[in-house]
Design a protein around this motif. Structure first.
Motif, PDB file in Angstrom:
ATOM      1  N   ILE A 272       0.859  -1.179   0.000  1.00 57.83           N
ATOM      2  CA  ILE A 272       0.000   0.000   0.000  1.00 57.83           C
ATOM      3  C   ILE A 272       0.898   1.232   0.000  1.00 57.83           C
ATOM      4  N   ARG A 273       0.462   2.280  -0.660  1.00 52.65           N
ATOM      5  CA  ARG A 273       1.253   3.510  -0.760  1.00 52.65           C
ATOM      6  C   ARG A 273       0.874   4.470   0.363  1.00 52.65           C
ATOM      7  N   HIS A 274       1.903   5.011   1.001  1.00 51.92           N
ATOM      8  CA  HIS A 274       1.727   6.006   2.059  1.00 51.92           C
ATOM      9  C   HIS A 274       2.227   7.354   1.581  1.00 51.92           C
ATOM     10  N   SER A 275       1.456   8.403   1.847  1.00 50.55           N
ATOM     11  CA  SER A 275       1.860   9.770   1.528  1.00 50.55           C
ATOM     12  C   SER A 275       2.203  10.498   2.816  1.00 50.55           C
ATOM     13  N   GLY A 276       3.326  11.213   2.806  1.00 49.11           N
ATOM     14  CA  GLY A 276       3.738  11.963   3.983  1.00 49.11           C
ATOM     15  C   GLY A 276       4.987  11.360   4.609  1.00 49.11           C
ATOM     16  N   PRO A 277       5.433  11.899   5.743  1.00 50.37           N
ATOM     17  CA  PRO A 277       6.643  11.393   6.396  1.00 50.37           C
ATOM     18  C   PRO A 277       6.499   9.923   6.789  1.00 50.37           C
ATOM     19  N   LEU A 278       7.590   9.174   6.675  1.00 50.94           N
ATOM     20  CA  LEU A 278       7.556   7.770   7.100  1.00 50.94           C
ATOM     21  C   LEU A 278       7.230   7.669   8.582  1.00 50.94           C
ATOM     22  N   ASP A 279       7.599   8.687   9.369  1.00 44.58           N
ATOM     23  CA  ASP A 279       7.282   8.692  10.800  1.00 44.58           C
ATOM     24  C   ASP A 279       5.784   8.618  11.056  1.00 44.58           C
ATOM     25  N   LEU A 280       4.979   9.049  10.074  1.00 40.60           N
ATOM     26  CA  LEU A 280       3.525   9.034  10.241  1.00 40.60           C
ATOM     27  C   LEU A 280       2.872   7.825   9.569  1.00 40.60           C
ATOM     28  N   ALA A 281       3.676   6.847   9.166  1.00 37.83           N
ATOM     29  CA  ALA A 281       3.130   5.662   8.505  1.00 37.83           C
ATOM     30  C   ALA A 281       2.668   4.601   9.492  1.00 37.83           C
ATOM     31  N   GLU A 282       2.939   4.785  10.786  1.00 39.52           N
ATOM     32  CA  GLU A 282       2.629   3.736  11.754  1.00 39.52           C
ATOM     33  C   GLU A 282       1.138   3.407  11.803  1.00 39.52           C
TER      34      GLU A 282
ATOM     35  N   PRO B   8      13.744  16.633   1.963  1.00 39.31           N
ATOM     36  CA  PRO B   8      13.243  17.946   1.551  1.00 39.31           C
ATOM     37  C   PRO B   8      13.159  18.150   0.041  1.00 39.31           C
ATOM     38  N   ASP B   9      13.341  17.085  -0.761  1.00 39.06           N
ATOM     39  CA  ASP B   9      13.282  17.263  -2.217  1.00 39.06           C
ATOM     40  C   ASP B   9      11.863  17.566  -2.682  1.00 39.06           C
ATOM     41  N   VAL B  10      10.860  17.079  -1.943  1.00 35.17           N
ATOM     42  CA  VAL B  10       9.458  17.405  -2.214  1.00 35.17           C
ATOM     43  C   VAL B  10       8.852  17.893  -0.910  1.00 35.17           C
ATOM     44  N   PRO B  11       7.717  18.630  -0.959  1.00 35.87           N
ATOM     45  CA  PRO B  11       7.056  19.009   0.292  1.00 35.87           C
ATOM     46  C   PRO B  11       6.755  17.780   1.135  1.00 35.87           C
ATOM     47  N   GLU B  12       6.799  17.957   2.453  1.00 36.34           N
ATOM     48  CA  GLU B  12       6.739  16.813   3.367  1.00 36.34           C
ATOM     49  C   GLU B  12       5.507  15.951   3.133  1.00 36.34           C
ATOM     50  N   HIS B  13       4.345  16.567   2.889  1.00 36.35           N
ATOM     51  CA  HIS B  13       3.126  15.767   2.739  1.00 36.35           C
ATOM     52  C   HIS B  13       3.075  15.056   1.389  1.00 36.35           C
ATOM     53  N   GLN B  14       3.981  15.404   0.451  1.00 32.46           N
ATOM     54  CA  GLN B  14       3.999  14.766  -0.857  1.00 32.46           C
ATOM     55  C   GLN B  14       5.026  13.640  -0.957  1.00 32.46           C
TER      56      GLN B  14
END
Length: 290
Positions: free
Chosen positions: A232-242, A274-280
């Motif tokens: 499954i694809r997660h968007s945003g920081p990996l820290d918020l994938a939990e 930081p290469d893309v905005p954090e939520h992207q």
């Protein structure tokens, strides 16, 4: 998620997307469907700081990430990108918040101060940005191919993972394996919420095509094995994938009838802050199945 929180999720996304432009409070208030007077108070009630201060911290966070992980970028350029007119004012602001000058942070970052500043903000942001309910229809089952990787295994506190990432980036640069040419993976051996800090393990990997030499960074040859995986694809920081990961185990797996394979959860990092905005930032999460 309440309608109000959904509106402020859009506000956070708008701030992420517009860091390089001027702060437009009336426009943000419009996104939240509030007057600018009530918007400022509601934002402060949610986050404990004003929208201008929140945005300033995000710009400094992006600057810090560039200092630590994008060594080819001049400090002056990073200062301008952070909205400072000169290096002196940027250095004063950075040192005031992190206790180090930008050049000292680039050389030897103190991640403990960094985490004290940003972990509370990340936790608050997660209440708005993380997936609260898993869309089970978005989970796919694929046959993952055997993938040789170069692996640096971090052991110790999750707060020190960035130091290991810096070592791995140094190895990648020395071995001409940038993310644009070599897929980036992480192996999530442990849950950072439950593992003892001294026992926490986190794998930092990239795909490789051949053998490589022993090295001072501690990077070794390993393999992501072939096999079936739920992805499954997660968007945003990996820290918020939990939350997404927990929902895979809690909601999707019991309904699927599938059984887990004896290999840890792993992810592929498709785009990075930081290469893309954090939520992207985009990450594919792989759950190995029998």
């Amino acid at each position: 998620m309440s309608e109000l929180k959904k509106r402020f999720q859009k506000v956070l996304e708008t701030i992420d997307r517009s860091l390089d432009g001027p702060l437009d409070v009336p426009a943000l208030a419009g996104v939240a469907a509030y007057s600018k007077f009530h918007f400022q108070r509601q934002f402060s009630a949610f986050f404990g700081l004003g929208v201008a201060e929140y945005r300033r911290l995000l710009k400094l966070k992006r600057a810090g990430q560039k200092l630590a992980f994008r060594g080819e970028l001049p400090v002056t350029e990073i200062a301008y990108d952070a909205g400072y007119e000169n290096l002196e004012s940027f250095s004063r602001a950075f040192k005031r918040d992190f206790g180090q000058s930008p050049s000292a942070f680039r050389s030897t970052p103190d991640w403990s101060v960094w985490h004290r500043t940003y972990d509370p903000l990340l936790n608050l942001k997660g209440q708005f940005m993380s997936d609260q309910h898993l869309d089970v229809s978005a989970v796919r089952i694929i046959d993952f191919p055997e993938t040789p990787v170069a692996l640096l295994e971090h052991r110790g506190s999750p707060q020190e993972v960035p130091a290991s990432v810096r070592r791995f980036i140094a190895w990648r640069k020395a071995n001409a394996s940038p993310p644009s040419r070599s897929a980036t993976f992480n192996i999530l051996f442990d849950d950072p919420r439950t593992a003892l800090p001294e026992e926490y393990r986190f794998g930092i990997c990239c795909a490789v095509a051949g053998q490589f030499k022993e090295n001072a960074e501690g990077v070794v040859a390993a393999t992501l094995p072939a096999g079936r995986c739920a992805v499954i694809r997660h968007s945003g920081p990996l820290d918020l994938a939990e939350e997404t990961i927990r929902a895979l185990y809690r909601d999707w797996l019991p309904r699927s009838g599938e059984e887990l394979r004896d290999f840890p959860l792993f992810v592929q990092r498709l785009s990075f802050f930081p290469d893309v905005p954090e939520h992207q930032a985009k990450t594919d999460i792989f759950l190995p199945l029998k």
